[in-house]
Design an enzyme around this catalytic site. Sequence first.
Site, PDB file in Angstrom:
ATOM      1  N   HIS A  33      -5.858  -1.242  11.452  1.00 25.58           N
ATOM      2  CA  HIS A  33      -5.203  -1.714  10.237  1.00 25.58           C
ATOM      3  C   HIS A  33      -5.974  -2.908   9.664  1.00 25.58           C
ATOM      4  O   HIS A  33      -6.239  -3.878  10.370  1.00 25.58           O
ATOM      5  CB  HIS A  33      -3.759  -2.111  10.564  1.00 25.58           C
ATOM      6  CG  HIS A  33      -2.941  -2.513   9.381  1.00 25.58           C
ATOM      7  ND1 HIS A  33      -2.845  -1.747   8.232  1.00 25.58           N
ATOM      8  CD2 HIS A  33      -2.180  -3.621   9.157  1.00 25.58           C
ATOM      9  CE1 HIS A  33      -2.036  -2.359   7.367  1.00 25.58           C
ATOM     10  NE2 HIS A  33      -1.633  -3.496   7.901  1.00 25.58           N
ATOM     11  N   GLN A  86       0.807  -1.214   0.000  1.00 25.94           N
ATOM     12  CA  GLN A  86       0.000   0.000   0.000  1.00 25.94           C
ATOM     13  C   GLN A  86       0.838   1.261   0.000  1.00 25.94           C
ATOM     14  O   GLN A  86       0.324   2.355  -0.285  1.00 25.94           O
ATOM     15  CB  GLN A  86      -0.932   0.014   1.213  1.00 25.94           C
ATOM     16  CG  GLN A  86      -0.215   0.200   2.543  1.00 25.94           C
ATOM     17  CD  GLN A  86      -1.136   0.075   3.722  1.00 25.94           C
ATOM     18  OE1 GLN A  86      -1.493  -1.035   4.111  1.00 25.94           O
ATOM     19  NE2 GLN A  86      -1.517   1.204   4.315  1.00 25.94           N
ATOM     20  N   CYS A 127      -5.152   0.382   3.562  1.00 29.88           N
ATOM     21  CA  CYS A 127      -5.139  -1.017   3.997  1.00 29.88           C
ATOM     22  C   CYS A 127      -6.506  -1.668   3.850  1.00 29.88           C
ATOM     23  O   CYS A 127      -6.625  -2.848   3.501  1.00 29.88           O
ATOM     24  CB  CYS A 127      -4.652  -1.109   5.432  1.00 29.88           C
ATOM     25  SG  CYS A 127      -5.665  -0.183   6.622  1.00 29.88           S
ATOM     26  N   ASN A 180      -0.459  -9.324   4.980  1.00 29.81           N
ATOM     27  CA  ASN A 180      -0.377  -7.886   5.183  1.00 29.81           C
ATOM     28  C   ASN A 180      -0.271  -7.192   3.824  1.00 29.81           C
ATOM     29  O   ASN A 180      -0.181  -7.850   2.787  1.00 29.81           O
ATOM     30  CB  ASN A 180       0.842  -7.556   6.062  1.00 29.81           C
ATOM     31  CG  ASN A 180       0.680  -6.258   6.830  1.00 29.81           C
ATOM     32  OD1 ASN A 180      -0.198  -5.445   6.547  1.00 29.81           O
ATOM     33  ND2 ASN A 180       1.547  -6.049   7.806  1.00 29.81           N
TER      34      ASN A 180
END
Length: 330
Positions: A278, A138, A144, A298
Amino acid sequence: MNPQLILLISLISCLIVTACQALTDDEITSEWNTFLERTKKSYRSPVEASRRLAIFKENLETIESHNALFEQGKVTYKMAVTQFTDLTKEEFSQYVNKFKLSQRPKQSENIYKANPNLTVAAEIDWRNYGAVTYVKNQGQCGSCWSFSATGSMEGQSALVNGQPLVLSEQNLIDCATSQYENYGCNGGNMDGAFEYVSYYGIDSEEDYPYLEYQSDCEQRESVFRIRSYADIEHNEQSLQQAVSEIGPISIGIDATNELQNYASGILIDQTCSQQVNHGVLVVGYGSEGGYDYWIIKNSWGDYWGESGYFRLIRNYNACGITLMASYPII
């Protein structure tokens, strides 16, 4: 939290303080140069560069002392230099919290609850079934939430439709905006992204590539649409069953502090809270060395963590993992 886990965390904290190891200037210089080369970072002035080097050195010493404990079997995860190693803990926390996930006013009408009569898999990793695309990054955009949302939609496309797709985060950043409680690079939520896609569909990443900033909405050629979405009841039994039965699941966590220099292993984070900030993607779960863990994708690139993934202790609702879990219905 389990008293035994609290005791383990306290022991880890004490050990980290007493396990310092000195690094030579040559070792620090070598690590710093490698860091600059890999991250392509530059600084506004020599003064700022010197300040960042001092922070990097302090973090590097923490990493080295922590990893000495890991080699002794006294902690459950390793640290390494990441793109965040030139930040103080406070700066990293500010970075994560700057782009908070936005809470929707109400939950979906569809609530997924654990079925006590359903036997779930002892372990599952949806990467082994073609349901997880490559690790994305990102960058400096607080997007996110869009990466988490595309991840679970990509999983459903592969598992339900048998059609592997790489979907466009930029489409969501530009188009699934404030009416869905999303704010481009300034944060958002996965449910709002799902609601947008239920109305308008979503483009492929190839047709609508990532820019790392918010631009004008240009819905181009939708390749995927959902009917609705479901929120998961706030407990790990329901989350585990959903991951086992449904596939990759969008979640929110508190990502502050210990994820900054995470490298590998099962993260037991004594600093994270239940305040999620997040968006990430649960792609499976398992057990190792007497610890149950979640496998989480992630959106910080494959330079970070276990090639872009991390494993988080399971069955303690660590870092608020159950508080914003949802998935698309197609």
